[in-house]
Design a protein around this motif. Sequence first.
Motif, mmCIF file in Angstrom:
data_model
loop_
_atom_site.group_PDB
_atom_site.id
_atom_site.type_symbol
_atom_site.label_atom_id
_atom_site.label_comp_id
_atom_site.label_asym_id
_atom_site.label_seq_id
_atom_site.Cartn_x
_atom_site.Cartn_y
_atom_site.Cartn_z
ATOM 1 N N UNK A 116 2.469 10.476 -7.754
ATOM 2 C CA UNK A 116 3.913 9.822 -7.338
ATOM 3 C C UNK A 116 3.832 10.706 -6.147
ATOM 4 N N UNK A 117 5.022 9.993 -5.379
ATOM 5 C CA UNK A 117 5.470 10.431 -4.249
ATOM 6 C C UNK A 117 7.030 11.240 -4.958
ATOM 7 N N UNK A 118 7.544 10.605 -6.115
ATOM 8 C CA UNK A 118 8.379 11.876 -6.822
ATOM 9 C C UNK A 118 8.795 13.005 -7.287
ATOM 10 N N UNK A 160 1.863 3.120 -8.114
ATOM 11 C CA UNK A 160 2.531 4.481 -7.433
ATOM 12 C C UNK A 160 3.673 5.133 -8.833
ATOM 13 N N UNK A 161 3.078 6.001 -8.958
ATOM 14 C CA UNK A 161 4.108 6.059 -10.068
ATOM 15 C C UNK A 161 4.978 6.582 -10.130
ATOM 16 N N UNK A 162 6.207 6.426 -11.022
ATOM 17 C CA UNK A 162 7.884 6.374 -11.202
ATOM 18 C C UNK A 162 8.064 7.122 -10.467
ATOM 19 N N UNK A 163 8.749 6.255 -9.433
ATOM 20 C CA UNK A 163 9.272 5.976 -8.048
ATOM 21 C C UNK A 163 10.776 6.477 -7.826
ATOM 22 N N UNK A 164 11.334 6.313 -9.507
ATOM 23 C CA UNK A 164 12.901 6.593 -9.424
ATOM 24 C C UNK A 164 12.999 7.297 -10.506
#
Length: 266
Positions: A116-118, A160-164
Amino acid sequence: MRYIIDHDCHIHSNLSPCARDPEQTAQTILNFGVTHGLKYLCLTDHYWDAAVPSNWEAGSFYHELKLDFEFIRGYCPLPQADQCRFYFGCETDMDGDRVIGIPKERWDDFDFIIVPTSHMHLRGFTVPDCDLPLEVRRETVIKRAEAFLNADLPWGKVGLAHLTSGGTDVETIAAISDGEWKRIFDGCRDRGCGVELNVSLKSLADPEESKTLLHPYMIAKKLGCKFYLGSDAHTTDAHVKAMGRFNLVVDLLDLEESDKFVPKTM
């Protein structure tokens, strides 16, 4: 052919500290998959490897609870069913220096790795422990996504986990330009990285919020990115709710089976 809802590749068991449902065991998760006709599941408990130092780790539950490899493999070997395969993965993280918590030596231990980057809500670990103005939040999300794409990872079995969602607010998502989204999703496509679809029913029911949160995925679809479904379920009842939003987001994005990401290990 319409995108077939046959999997869930982002699930937490009660080993994750944020999953406080004692019934959320590996067997219960598998039973849900079988009952709902899913072909494969992936367990992705929170993980930061003991071999990866972080200047920020003291501010996280990873440090406090020692969510290392030996801990998160507590349900291994995972139960299996003829109708539904159950894979072992992890949700590792990225700290405030944009270090990712999995060493190369552990890549082969996982069937799927999501990052996650979010996680902007983990103040003191992923971001400074203070309120950040909108422009700083926007730049932070972009820089974290770019660091992810520039990382040495086993692309092909990375998502890429849950970006938004997952800690990033709607206002920040709206502030990111189409050109910036394009750069991020060009990178995902070129590396063979899966893009997670994980949007809440509450957000999808709000016309303006839904438009904002789905817009990046529209761009990703046009660029040829591939998508997987992730419930991010922490409780037993969350699995049932996820099936409804999986169907809704597939229809709203008009996804076809050719848009599906399947990790190379599955």
